[in-house]
Design a protein around this motif. Structure first.
Motif, mmCIF file in Angstrom:
data_model
loop_
_atom_site.group_PDB
_atom_site.id
_atom_site.type_symbol
_atom_site.label_atom_id
_atom_site.label_comp_id
_atom_site.label_asym_id
_atom_site.label_seq_id
_atom_site.Cartn_x
_atom_site.Cartn_y
_atom_site.Cartn_z
ATOM 1 N N GLY A 138 11.775 49.153 6.430
ATOM 2 C CA GLY A 138 11.405 49.572 7.778
ATOM 3 C C GLY A 138 12.411 49.116 8.815
ATOM 4 N N VAL A 139 12.913 47.893 8.668
ATOM 5 C CA VAL A 139 13.925 47.393 9.601
ATOM 6 C C VAL A 139 15.217 48.205 9.468
ATOM 7 C CG1 VAL A 139 15.403 45.420 10.119
ATOM 8 C CG2 VAL A 139 12.969 45.074 9.732
ATOM 9 N N HIS A 182 18.836 52.252 11.727
ATOM 10 C CA HIS A 182 19.551 53.524 11.586
ATOM 11 C C HIS A 182 19.179 54.499 12.694
ATOM 12 C CE1 HIS A 182 21.697 56.757 9.613
ATOM 13 N NE2 HIS A 182 20.600 57.515 9.657
ATOM 14 N N GLY A 183 17.927 54.452 13.113
ATOM 15 C CA GLY A 183 17.471 55.345 14.183
ATOM 16 C C GLY A 183 17.684 54.788 15.578
ATOM 17 N N GLY A 184 18.260 53.597 15.685
ATOM 18 C CA GLY A 184 18.506 53.013 16.992
ATOM 19 C C GLY A 184 17.262 52.546 17.705
ATOM 20 N N ALA A 185 16.196 52.261 16.941
ATOM 21 C CA ALA A 185 14.930 51.851 17.550
ATOM 22 C C ALA A 185 14.540 50.431 17.192
ATOM 23 C CB ALA A 185 13.818 52.815 17.124
ATOM 24 N N LEU A 186 15.498 49.640 16.711
ATOM 25 C CA LEU A 186 15.188 48.277 16.286
ATOM 26 C C LEU A 186 15.193 47.350 17.496
ATOM 27 C CD1 LEU A 186 14.578 46.311 14.026
ATOM 28 C CD2 LEU A 186 17.042 46.050 13.669
ATOM 29 N N THR A 187 14.025 46.875 17.846
ATOM 30 C CA THR A 187 13.848 45.918 18.933
ATOM 31 C C THR A 187 12.961 44.778 18.420
ATOM 32 O OG1 THR A 187 11.901 47.059 19.781
ATOM 33 C CG2 THR A 187 14.055 47.736 20.663
ATOM 34 N N GLY A 188 12.721 43.811 19.295
ATOM 35 C CA GLY A 188 11.835 42.724 18.909
ATOM 36 C C GLY A 188 10.436 43.201 18.587
ATOM 37 N N ALA A 189 9.945 44.178 19.346
ATOM 38 C CA ALA A 189 8.593 44.692 19.115
ATOM 39 C C ALA A 189 8.508 45.464 17.804
ATOM 40 C CB ALA A 189 8.173 45.574 20.293
ATOM 41 N N THR A 190 9.507 46.328 17.549
ATOM 42 C CA THR A 190 9.454 47.120 16.310
ATOM 43 C C THR A 190 9.688 46.239 15.081
ATOM 44 O OG1 THR A 190 11.795 47.669 16.615
ATOM 45 C CG2 THR A 190 10.169 49.229 17.469
ATOM 46 N N ALA A 191 10.528 45.218 15.223
ATOM 47 C CA ALA A 191 10.718 44.293 14.106
ATOM 48 C C ALA A 191 9.431 43.532 13.803
ATOM 49 C CB ALA A 191 11.846 43.316 14.419
ATOM 50 N N THR A 192 8.711 43.137 14.848
ATOM 51 C CA THR A 192 7.422 42.482 14.644
ATOM 52 C C THR A 192 6.424 43.418 13.974
ATOM 53 O OG1 THR A 192 7.816 41.118 16.610
ATOM 54 C CG2 THR A 192 5.555 41.266 15.798
#
Length: 284
Positions: free
Chosen positions: A165-166, A171-181
């Motif tokens: 998922g990370v 790859h989609g440029g959507a990796l942030t602290g919230a999405t990683a959590t």
């Protein structure tokens, strides 16, 4: 690049290492290890995955630069070794272990991405960070690691879900602290559900067909099935056997060219055997 803030990541790392070390110490206690062995298995379980990741990345493992990373598994080992309560609450240890699995699958992948690794190698390192310590400790305890067994609850798949998922978010440029959590939470929930409902991976159909095709063992004759039958004597004032538990033993089927089984003595019985073993009688 996408690193979590030190204020959040540092305590979470310590909690995750402590949780992994609890499972390693529990395994050591079940295997009847001494205190040193319990501490060693706790250290390997808590730090093994991170050490492997750092060695692959070519950086100095943080466990060698920060003493608190090495002390957390020692605390877990002492707690499990001397506390009966900690050994009985296996569900709590499993939940903590699931949380550490989700956390390290995400942080391991992020750290690999920060060092320039591609998506697939970074995800693989994330899975190794999450599941490597448990695999190393199982090898030391001479057990097959749960990540390799089909009859164990899903363990590697939740780590793959978190790390994958990370990688997909990056790859989609959507990796942030919230999405990683969110990815870590998804891996954690998946592992808890697998533990609660005993979800397991598939077994090879080829192996199942081979096992089903094996001929069953031939049934023994009726006389061979009952290898011993107690003798019953009528109640009379005549001579009685020396032991009330004397038995007649029927020999099993012998192969061609083999001598019949010789008589053997068992504790509390004295028997003379030709082909049928008869009890001795005492005479008045």
């Amino acid at each position: 690049m996408h690193q979590l803030t030190t204020f959040v990541q540092y305590p979470l790392d310590l909690v995750g290492i402590f949780a992994f070390a609890l499972s390693g110490a529990t395994l050591a206690v079940r295997m009847d290890f001494n205190l040193f062995g319990t501490a060693l298995l706790a250290e390997v379980t808590g730090l093994g995955g991170g050490l492997f990741r750092d060695l692959v990345l070519g950086v100095t493992p943080i466990a060698f630069t920060d003493l608190r990373y090495a002390l957390a598994p020692l605390v877990a080992a002492v707690l499990v070794f001397f506390s009966v309560t900690a050994q009985r609450h296996e569900t709590v240890c499993e939940v903590l272990d699931a949380g550490a699995l989700g956390l390290f699958s995400v942080t391991g992948t992020i750290k690999a991405l920060d060092h320039g690794f591609g998506l697939l190698p970074a995800a693989a390192l994330g899975v190794a960070t999450a599941a490597g310590g448990g695999a190393f400790s199982s090898v030391l305890a001479r057990e097959i690691p749960p990540v390799l067994r089909w009859d164990a609850d899903l363990y590697a798949l939740p780590a793959v879900a978190g790390a994958g998922g990370v990688a997909a978010l990056h790859h989609g440029g959507a990796l942030t602290g919230a999405t990683a959590t969110a990815a870590a939470t998804f891996a954690f929930v998946l592992r808890v559900l697998a533990f609660h409902y005993h979800w397991r991976g598939p077994q090879s159909r080829v192996w199942r067909r081979k096992r089903a095709a094996r001929p069953s063992a031939p049934e023994q004759p009726a006389m061979a099935q009952h290898t011993s039958a107690p003798l019953r004597y009528p109640s009379s004032p005549g001579p009685q056997p020396s032991s009330s538990s004397s038995h007649v033993r029927f020999p099993g089927p012998a192969t061609h060219g083999q001598a019949p089984e010789r008589g053997r003595k068992t504790s509390g019985h004295s028997e003379t055997t030709l082909q049928l073993r008869l009890p001795r009688h005492t005479r008045r």
